[in-house]
Design a protein around this motif. Structure first.
Motif, PDB file in Angstrom:
ATOM      1  N   PHE A   1       0.826  -1.202   0.000  1.00 21.29           N
ATOM      2  CA  PHE A   1       0.000   0.000   0.000  1.00 21.29           C
ATOM      3  C   PHE A   1       0.862   1.255   0.000  1.00 21.29           C
ATOM      4  CE2 PHE A   1      -2.877   3.135   1.925  1.00 21.29           C
ATOM      5  CZ  PHE A   1      -3.955   3.002   1.083  1.00 21.29           C
ATOM      6  N   LEU A   2       1.963   1.227   0.751  1.00 17.61           N
ATOM      7  CA  LEU A   2       2.858   2.387   0.770  1.00 17.61           C
ATOM      8  C   LEU A   2       3.436   2.656  -0.624  1.00 17.61           C
ATOM      9  CD1 LEU A   2       4.715   1.833   4.167  1.00 17.61           C
ATOM     10  CD2 LEU A   2       2.985   3.575   3.646  1.00 17.61           C
ATOM     11  N   LYS A   3       3.686   1.597  -1.383  1.00 23.12           N
ATOM     12  CA  LYS A   3       4.146   1.765  -2.773  1.00 23.12           C
ATOM     13  C   LYS A   3       3.044   2.409  -3.617  1.00 23.12           C
ATOM     14  CE  LYS A   3       7.393  -2.067  -2.606  1.00 23.12           C
ATOM     15  NZ  LYS A   3       7.630  -3.457  -2.943  1.00 23.12           N
ATOM     16  N   ASP A   4       1.785   1.993  -3.371  1.00 24.23           N
ATOM     17  CA  ASP A   4       0.648   2.610  -4.079  1.00 24.23           C
ATOM     18  C   ASP A   4       0.563   4.099  -3.755  1.00 24.23           C
ATOM     19  OD1 ASP A   4      -0.022   0.127  -5.100  1.00 24.23           O
ATOM     20  OD2 ASP A   4      -1.685  -0.217  -3.703  1.00 24.23           O
ATOM     21  N   VAL A   5       0.780   4.434  -2.478  1.00 25.44           N
ATOM     22  CA  VAL A   5       0.752   5.846  -2.060  1.00 25.44           C
ATOM     23  C   VAL A   5       1.839   6.615  -2.801  1.00 25.44           C
ATOM     24  CG1 VAL A   5       1.104   7.425  -0.110  1.00 25.44           C
ATOM     25  CG2 VAL A   5      -0.275   5.354   0.205  1.00 25.44           C
TER      26      VAL A   5
ATOM     27  N   MET B   1       4.892  13.731   0.481  1.00 25.48           N
ATOM     28  CA  MET B   1       5.331  13.493   1.855  1.00 25.48           C
ATOM     29  C   MET B   1       5.833  12.059   1.932  1.00 25.48           C
ATOM     30  SD  MET B   1       1.661  12.998   3.865  1.00 25.48           S
ATOM     31  CE  MET B   1       0.792  14.296   2.985  1.00 25.48           C
ATOM     32  N   ASP B   2       6.417  11.691   3.037  1.00 28.45           N
ATOM     33  CA  ASP B   2       6.774  10.288   3.238  1.00 28.45           C
ATOM     34  C   ASP B   2       5.456   9.498   3.252  1.00 28.45           C
ATOM     35  OD1 ASP B   2       7.320   7.757   4.493  1.00 28.45           O
ATOM     36  OD2 ASP B   2       9.132   8.607   5.378  1.00 28.45           O
ATOM     37  N   PRO B   3       5.333   8.435   2.456  1.00 31.87           N
ATOM     38  CA  PRO B   3       4.087   7.664   2.431  1.00 31.87           C
ATOM     39  C   PRO B   3       3.635   7.166   3.805  1.00 31.87           C
ATOM     40  CG  PRO B   3       5.450   7.039   0.578  1.00 31.87           C
ATOM     41  CD  PRO B   3       6.286   7.954   1.444  1.00 31.87           C
ATOM     42  N   ILE B   4       4.589   6.973   4.710  1.00 34.68           N
ATOM     43  CA  ILE B   4       4.219   6.566   6.073  1.00 34.68           C
ATOM     44  C   ILE B   4       3.409   7.669   6.745  1.00 34.68           C
ATOM     45  CG2 ILE B   4       5.126   6.003   8.377  1.00 34.68           C
ATOM     46  CD1 ILE B   4       7.464   4.573   6.932  1.00 34.68           C
TER      47      ILE B   4
ATOM     48  N   PHE C   1       1.445   9.745   5.226  1.00 33.97           N
ATOM     49  CA  PHE C   1       0.109   9.675   4.634  1.00 33.97           C
ATOM     50  C   PHE C   1      -0.742   8.648   5.373  1.00 33.97           C
ATOM     51  CE2 PHE C   1      -2.993   7.692   1.867  1.00 33.97           C
ATOM     52  CZ  PHE C   1      -3.664   8.782   1.332  1.00 33.97           C
ATOM     53  N   LEU C   2      -0.180   7.460   5.594  1.00 28.23           N
ATOM     54  CA  LEU C   2      -0.944   6.393   6.250  1.00 28.23           C
ATOM     55  C   LEU C   2      -1.221   6.730   7.710  1.00 28.23           C
ATOM     56  CD1 LEU C   2      -2.239   3.815   5.356  1.00 28.23           C
ATOM     57  CD2 LEU C   2      -0.149   2.588   5.917  1.00 28.23           C
ATOM     58  N   MET C   3      -0.249   7.308   8.408  1.00 25.63           N
ATOM     59  CA  MET C   3      -0.492   7.710   9.800  1.00 25.63           C
ATOM     60  C   MET C   3      -1.566   8.797   9.864  1.00 25.63           C
ATOM     61  SD  MET C   3       3.095   7.527  11.938  1.00 25.63           S
ATOM     62  CE  MET C   3       3.984   8.754  10.996  1.00 25.63           C
ATOM     63  N   ASN C   4      -1.532   9.730   8.916  1.00 21.96           N
ATOM     64  CA  ASN C   4      -2.564  10.771   8.880  1.00 21.96           C
ATOM     65  C   ASN C   4      -3.942  10.167   8.662  1.00 21.96           C
ATOM     66  OD1 ASN C   4      -0.684  12.804   9.241  1.00 21.96           O
ATOM     67  ND2 ASN C   4      -0.554  13.322   7.080  1.00 21.96           N
ATOM     68  N   LEU C   5      -4.028   9.226   7.724  1.00 24.24           N
ATOM     69  CA  LEU C   5      -5.310   8.576   7.445  1.00 24.24           C
ATOM     70  C   LEU C   5      -5.857   7.892   8.691  1.00 24.24           C
ATOM     71  CD1 LEU C   5      -7.578   7.519   5.607  1.00 24.24           C
ATOM     72  CD2 LEU C   5      -6.020   5.673   4.913  1.00 24.24           C
ATOM     73  N   PHE C   6      -5.027   7.073   9.347  1.00 24.62           N
ATOM     74  CA  PHE C   6      -5.499   6.353  10.529  1.00 24.62           C
ATOM     75  C   PHE C   6      -5.818   7.301  11.686  1.00 24.62           C
ATOM     76  CE2 PHE C   6      -3.172   2.488   8.762  1.00 24.62           C
ATOM     77  CZ  PHE C   6      -4.358   1.931   8.280  1.00 24.62           C
ATOM     78  N   SER C   7      -5.049   8.378  11.803  1.00 24.28           N
ATOM     79  CA  SER C   7      -5.329   9.359  12.862  1.00 24.28           C
ATOM     80  C   SER C   7      -6.669  10.043  12.630  1.00 24.28           C
ATOM     81  CB  SER C   7      -4.223  10.413  12.920  1.00 24.28           C
ATOM     82  OG  SER C   7      -2.999   9.820  13.253  1.00 24.28           O
ATOM     83  N   LEU C   8      -6.923  10.431  11.386  1.00 26.50           N
ATOM     84  CA  LEU C   8      -8.195  11.081  11.066  1.00 26.50           C
ATOM     85  C   LEU C   8      -9.379  10.156  11.325  1.00 26.50           C
ATOM     86  CD1 LEU C   8      -7.130  12.866   7.765  1.00 26.50           C
ATOM     87  CD2 LEU C   8      -7.840  14.002   9.891  1.00 26.50           C
TER      88      LEU C   8
END
Length: 197
Positions: free
Chosen positions: A128-132, A144-147, A149-156
């Motif tokens: 998924f990080l590669k997809d990002v 941004m660092d794809p990580i 992006f994923l942390m932002n998504l889960f936080s939101l």
């Protein structure tokens, strides 16, 4: 030795999950769990021998479920934005039903140690990080660092539900009005994550 009644064992685990994940009773005793399940404490100890073993069983099932949901959403053969929409829907549905599950998981990781983390697969997340990264290269997502992006998504997704009791008090809104706000989050999150064309 008599065969264990797996129906009773499942009932005890499901009751513990309800108390921990849905009601937020993270410190429920074996007696409270047994009472809520409608069994005696001796039965609970027969299946799990101790509260710690019951917690470990509940933790492992929850982590395995989380890993499977992540894999299904992240590895789906769909356009990226549809994957994100699906991920948001799945996680909001779970978190509305079980708002204290993440708190339980983090607490148990800190208490029982990182060896319990073996149930979560990193493969789907790495893919998924590669997809990002691909989407960032296309210009559909902010760089941004794809990580992040994923942390932002889960936080939101998770933070508003973890903090729901405080937010309802702070903003002086009812459970029903807070649910309306949560139901609006999918579109709001998509708007925040994706660049405008």
């Amino acid at each position: 030795m008599p065969l264990k009644n797996t129906g009773t064992e499942s009932l005890i685990k499901e009751t513990a999950k309800r108390l921990f994940f849905a009601e937020g009773k993270l410190h429920a005793t074996t007696q409270e769990i047994a009472d809520a399940a409608g069994v005696n404490r001796t039965s609970l100890h027969y299946y799990f021998r101790s509260r710690d073993l019951l917690l470990e069983a509940v933790f492992k099932e929850a982590m395995q479920g989380l890993s499977l949901r992540l894999a299904e959403c992240m590895e789906a053969e769909k356009p990226f934005k549809e994957k994100i929409e699906n991920l948001i829907e799945v996680f909001l549905k779970d978190m509305i039903a079980f708002p204290y599950q993440e708190t339980f998981l983090v607490t148990e990781i800190n208490t029982l140690g990182k060896e319990l983390m073996g149930n979560i697969q990193s493969g789907p997340i790495q893919t998924f990080l590669k997809d990002v990264r691909t989407e960032m290269d296309k210009g559909t997502l902010e760089e941004m660092d794809p990580i992040h992006f994923l942390m932002n998504l889960f936080s939101l997704l998770s933070y508003p539900l973890i903090m729901a009791p405080l937010y309802r008090q702070l903003f002086q809104i009812s459970v029903e009005d807070f649910a309306i706000l949560i139901n609006q989050r999918k579109e709001m999150i998509l708007t925040m994550l994706f660049k405008k064309n």
